[in-house]
Motif scaffolding. Sequence first.
Motif, PDB file in Angstrom:
ATOM      1  N   MET A   1      -1.821   7.211   5.742  1.00 24.13           N
ATOM      2  CA  MET A   1      -0.385   6.930   5.709  1.00 24.13           C
ATOM      3  C   MET A   1      -0.158   5.470   5.347  1.00 24.13           C
ATOM      4  O   MET A   1      -0.897   4.585   5.779  1.00 24.13           O
ATOM      5  CB  MET A   1       0.244   7.246   7.069  1.00 24.13           C
ATOM      6  CG  MET A   1       1.751   7.075   7.123  1.00 24.13           C
ATOM      7  SD  MET A   1       2.440   7.608   8.697  1.00 24.13           S
ATOM      8  CE  MET A   1       4.149   7.127   8.496  1.00 24.13           C
ATOM      9  N   SER A   2       0.869   5.212   4.554  1.00 24.98           N
ATOM     10  CA  SER A   2       1.144   3.844   4.109  1.00 24.98           C
ATOM     11  C   SER A   2       1.600   2.942   5.248  1.00 24.98           C
ATOM     12  O   SER A   2       1.369   1.727   5.218  1.00 24.98           O
ATOM     13  CB  SER A   2       2.205   3.868   3.015  1.00 24.98           C
ATOM     14  OG  SER A   2       3.381   4.515   3.480  1.00 24.98           O
ATOM     15  N   VAL A   3       2.255   3.515   6.268  1.00 26.98           N
ATOM     16  CA  VAL A   3       2.662   2.729   7.438  1.00 26.98           C
ATOM     17  C   VAL A   3       1.497   2.741   8.420  1.00 26.98           C
ATOM     18  O   VAL A   3       1.217   3.740   9.071  1.00 26.98           O
ATOM     19  CB  VAL A   3       3.936   3.305   8.089  1.00 26.98           C
ATOM     20  CG1 VAL A   3       4.323   2.475   9.307  1.00 26.98           C
ATOM     21  CG2 VAL A   3       5.087   3.357   7.086  1.00 26.98           C
ATOM     22  N   PRO A  46      -2.567  -5.750   6.961  1.00 24.17           N
ATOM     23  CA  PRO A  46      -1.577  -5.147   6.063  1.00 24.17           C
ATOM     24  C   PRO A  46      -1.321  -6.022   4.837  1.00 24.17           C
ATOM     25  O   PRO A  46      -1.450  -7.249   4.889  1.00 24.17           O
ATOM     26  CB  PRO A  46      -0.320  -5.069   6.935  1.00 24.17           C
ATOM     27  CG  PRO A  46      -0.480  -6.214   7.897  1.00 24.17           C
ATOM     28  CD  PRO A  46      -1.953  -6.253   8.211  1.00 24.17           C
ATOM     29  N   GLU A  47      -0.934  -5.370   3.756  1.00 24.60           N
ATOM     30  CA  GLU A  47      -0.541  -6.108   2.553  1.00 24.60           C
ATOM     31  C   GLU A  47       0.872  -6.676   2.690  1.00 24.60           C
ATOM     32  O   GLU A  47       1.186  -7.712   2.107  1.00 24.60           O
ATOM     33  CB  GLU A  47      -0.610  -5.189   1.333  1.00 24.60           C
ATOM     34  CG  GLU A  47      -2.009  -4.702   1.003  1.00 24.60           C
ATOM     35  CD  GLU A  47      -1.972  -3.599  -0.021  1.00 24.60           C
ATOM     36  OE1 GLU A  47      -2.202  -3.900  -1.212  1.00 24.60           O
ATOM     37  OE2 GLU A  47      -1.712  -2.439   0.347  1.00 24.60           O
ATOM     38  N   GLU A 160       8.693   5.758   2.218  1.00 26.85           N
ATOM     39  CA  GLU A 160       8.552   6.345   0.884  1.00 26.85           C
ATOM     40  C   GLU A 160       8.280   5.268  -0.167  1.00 26.85           C
ATOM     41  O   GLU A 160       7.450   5.449  -1.058  1.00 26.85           O
ATOM     42  CB  GLU A 160       9.810   7.135   0.524  1.00 26.85           C
ATOM     43  CG  GLU A 160       9.704   7.861  -0.808  1.00 26.85           C
ATOM     44  CD  GLU A 160      10.936   8.684  -1.134  1.00 26.85           C
ATOM     45  OE1 GLU A 160      11.035   9.171  -2.281  1.00 26.85           O
ATOM     46  OE2 GLU A 160      11.804   8.834  -0.249  1.00 26.85           O
ATOM     47  N   ALA A 161       8.977   4.134  -0.039  1.00 30.77           N
ATOM     48  CA  ALA A 161       8.761   3.040  -0.990  1.00 30.77           C
ATOM     49  C   ALA A 161       7.343   2.493  -0.878  1.00 30.77           C
ATOM     50  O   ALA A 161       6.708   2.166  -1.890  1.00 30.77           O
ATOM     51  CB  ALA A 161       9.783   1.927  -0.740  1.00 30.77           C
ATOM     52  N   ILE A 169       1.455  -1.156   4.924  1.00 32.22           N
ATOM     53  CA  ILE A 169       2.427  -2.009   5.607  1.00 32.22           C
ATOM     54  C   ILE A 169       2.390  -1.814   7.115  1.00 32.22           C
ATOM     55  O   ILE A 169       1.932  -0.787   7.625  1.00 32.22           O
ATOM     56  CB  ILE A 169       3.868  -1.749   5.105  1.00 32.22           C
ATOM     57  CG1 ILE A 169       4.391  -0.383   5.593  1.00 32.22           C
ATOM     58  CG2 ILE A 169       3.948  -1.817   3.572  1.00 32.22           C
ATOM     59  CD1 ILE A 169       5.871  -0.152   5.339  1.00 32.22           C
ATOM     60  N   VAL A 170       2.866  -2.824   7.828  1.00 34.58           N
ATOM     61  CA  VAL A 170       3.240  -2.665   9.221  1.00 34.58           C
ATOM     62  C   VAL A 170       4.724  -2.994   9.323  1.00 34.58           C
ATOM     63  O   VAL A 170       5.262  -3.773   8.533  1.00 34.58           O
ATOM     64  CB  VAL A 170       2.430  -3.560  10.183  1.00 34.58           C
ATOM     65  CG1 VAL A 170       0.959  -3.206  10.147  1.00 34.58           C
ATOM     66  CG2 VAL A 170       2.656  -5.037   9.891  1.00 34.58           C
TER      67      VAL A 170
END
Length: 461
Positions: A1-3, A46-47, A160-161, A169-170
């Motif tokens: 997951m991105s988050v 995180p990025e 979503e972004a 990301i966090v």
Amino acid sequence: MSVLAAFMVPHPPMIVPAVGRGSERQVEETTKAYERVADEIAALRPETIVITSPHSVMYADYFHISPGSSASGSFAGFGARDVSFSEDYDTELVSEIARLADEEGLAAGTLGERDPALDHGTMVPLWFIRGRYKEGRIVRIGLSGLPYTDHYRLGMLIREAAENTGRRIVIVASGDLSHKLQDYGPYGYVPEGPEYDERIMDVMGRAAFDELLDFDETFCDKAAECGQRSFVIMAGAFDGTAVRSERLSHQDITGVGYGICTFYPEGPDESRHFLDSCLAKEERMLEEKRASSDAYVNLARDTIEAWVTRGEKISLPQGLPQEMLETRAGAFVSIHKQGQLRGCIGTIAPTASCVAQEIINNAISASTRDPRFAPVRPDELKWLEINVDVLGEPEDIASRDELDVKRYGVIVTSGRKRGLLLPDLDGVDSVDQQVEIAMQKGGIHKSERYSLQRFEVIRHV
């Protein structure tokens, strides 16, 4: 997951030693929890760090997202000029959030910046994070006066972004809890203060994000919280996802609540699509309410729907109660959407041939001509709650002692200036508050001489 994870944190400037100058020792428990959050973020690497802040630019009907490529700030306003930050923004992620919001019809973007400097709601978390982790750009997002459901939707779009851009990301949901927890605190005490803190810490400690959407806004206002909407945005980023949560700390010894919790995703969970379930529940409630509405409200609704969808002003329909055709009276049409005022226009005295025509005229004005709001859109119609207040004859009174906020509305007059407030409104609990709001609406200064009138209403819901 991105988050990768999310964190609920407070932002008292005094927790920064250069600002607190020793007073930060009062919140040592919060400091230790904050340091753990910083350690966990550093371990995640995180990025991008997305920070939602109540003290960034805030509009009633728009989410402001950090524009430009970078921003800086310092604690100079808190007596610590040497504690400063210079941060790069993740412009690609910002652009994607704004693009998705535009597609979804959510009012969010980079317009309307009033102050480019980083706010303390952003810098306090950064003070801890940058002590452990120097990498990664940031995105700073302000809150809005829009409904909680729109804040939750924004959180969904942030995730979503991040997925669309491939970002890891966090999310840091910056926000204090109640500001009215102790008599000795800077804002005093109200019973809603500790009630809010107990409830929000329970909800967040369990990651029961559906319950976040059930908080009454009037209750939150009385508790003087500042983080609720920030937490709701964060929750939206986990929609449809199982979440492992941990409550790290809660303190209220300064009269302001500081709570810290951590949240980690644990895979898909179809039972946690909370926005869908919230909107479905609300839609059922509104359908039931419409089914029980009387002729006054139905006339206002039919008027609004015809005007908004077709630009047509309806004629007086057949079958109205005779009293609506024979009575002349002032009337107010009030429109709410998801618990928030969406428009309210009325007449103090009758201006039309009958109260039914009065309602038609004012329903059009309330939905499209209230200067505080944009005109109602067709896609909003099914979410609207409509009330009609038919006013009794105003009577002169000698003093505020003759008012009752539940029973009487008030009219304040000073020369040609006049302000009116209806009775029994959410959040208006005292006569002084009622009169003060009416004066503000009429542009009447406290130093001006004024007269008072009271009136009763028949409220149709």
